[in-house]
Design a protein around this motif. Structure first.
Motif, mmCIF file in Angstrom:
data_model
loop_
_atom_site.group_PDB
_atom_site.id
_atom_site.type_symbol
_atom_site.label_atom_id
_atom_site.label_comp_id
_atom_site.label_asym_id
_atom_site.label_seq_id
_atom_site.Cartn_x
_atom_site.Cartn_y
_atom_site.Cartn_z
ATOM 1 N N GLY A 32 67.519 51.438 69.561
ATOM 2 C CA GLY A 32 68.929 51.794 69.478
ATOM 3 C C GLY A 32 69.828 50.753 68.842
ATOM 4 N N ASP A 33 69.274 49.935 67.932
ATOM 5 C CA ASP A 33 70.038 48.855 67.313
ATOM 6 C C ASP A 33 69.786 48.853 65.800
ATOM 7 N N GLU A 69 76.581 55.193 63.556
ATOM 8 C CA GLU A 69 76.890 56.475 64.212
ATOM 9 C C GLU A 69 75.649 57.167 64.763
ATOM 10 N N ARG A 70 74.536 57.102 64.024
ATOM 11 C CA ARG A 70 73.344 57.865 64.397
ATOM 12 C C ARG A 70 72.341 57.107 65.250
ATOM 13 N N LEU A 75 69.249 56.209 69.497
ATOM 14 C CA LEU A 75 67.897 56.511 69.032
ATOM 15 C C LEU A 75 66.898 55.546 69.655
ATOM 16 N N TYR A 76 65.859 56.124 70.260
ATOM 17 C CA TYR A 76 64.814 55.315 70.872
ATOM 18 C C TYR A 76 63.456 55.953 70.570
ATOM 19 N N ALA A 77 62.444 55.127 70.502
ATOM 20 C CA ALA A 77 61.088 55.627 70.302
ATOM 21 C C ALA A 77 60.235 55.271 71.509
ATOM 22 N N LYS A 78 59.506 56.264 71.999
ATOM 23 C CA LYS A 78 58.548 56.019 73.079
ATOM 24 C C LYS A 78 57.364 55.244 72.523
ATOM 25 N N ILE A 147 72.340 64.764 69.541
ATOM 26 C CA ILE A 147 72.744 63.391 69.791
ATOM 27 C C ILE A 147 73.996 63.434 70.643
ATOM 28 N N VAL A 148 73.947 62.743 71.746
ATOM 29 C CA VAL A 148 75.078 62.747 72.684
ATOM 30 C C VAL A 148 76.158 61.826 72.192
#
Length: 148
Positions: A32-33, A69-70, A75-78, A147-148
């Motif tokens: 998320g960065d 913004e996106r 955004l995160y990856a498992k 996307i929240v």
């Protein structure tokens, strides 16, 4: 690394450097960065194509705004995996290609990635980036989360 397409130690070291820079940016991206990519992208000359962008993005300011913004805190990856990395270089230009397989919080997507690097002053920056979906005709976007 030791792939048979690198002609000498210098090419191999450059490949290790650029792949390492890309992986460091990806690590942040999938937490998320977007700052890793914002640091990697050229502020002087930049363009970008993506599977979700209708038109080419033509400036650093535009892509930085989209990334913030996106991605930031969204955004995160498992899990993700970089495969088949290759760098082809001539002088102060280099192209990194690889495949990215990722399980993300929004939708799982696999990409063919192309990063065009240029040496600016004493460091390398991406001047063009293309992320295209591997076998797009097989991709089902119906499961994509908002996307929240």
């Amino acid at each position: 690394m030791s792939n048979n397409w690198y002609k000498n130690e210098g090419e191999e070291k450059l490949a290790e450097k650029l792949i390492g820079m890309e992986k460091a940016a990806l690590e942040k991206w999938f937490n998320g960065d977007s700052s890793g990519y914002r640091d990697l992208w050229s502020k002087k000359s930049f363009s970008y194509f993506d599977a979700v962008c209708v038109n080419r993005v033509d400036t650093y300011d535009e892509i930085a705004k989209l990334a913030i913004e996106r991605v930031d805190r969204k955004l995160y990856a498992k899990h993700y995996e970089v495969r088949n990395e290759r760098v082809q270089a001539v002088g102060d230009m280099a192209v990194l290609t690889y495949q990215l397989y990722c399980e993300r919080n929004l939708i799982n997507v696999n990409y063919n990635c192309i990063e065009v690097f240029q040496k600016e002053e004493d460091d390398w920056h991406v001047i063009h980036s293309t992320w295209s979906i591997i076998r797009p005709m097989e991709m089902d976007f119906s499961a994509m989360k908002e996307i929240v």
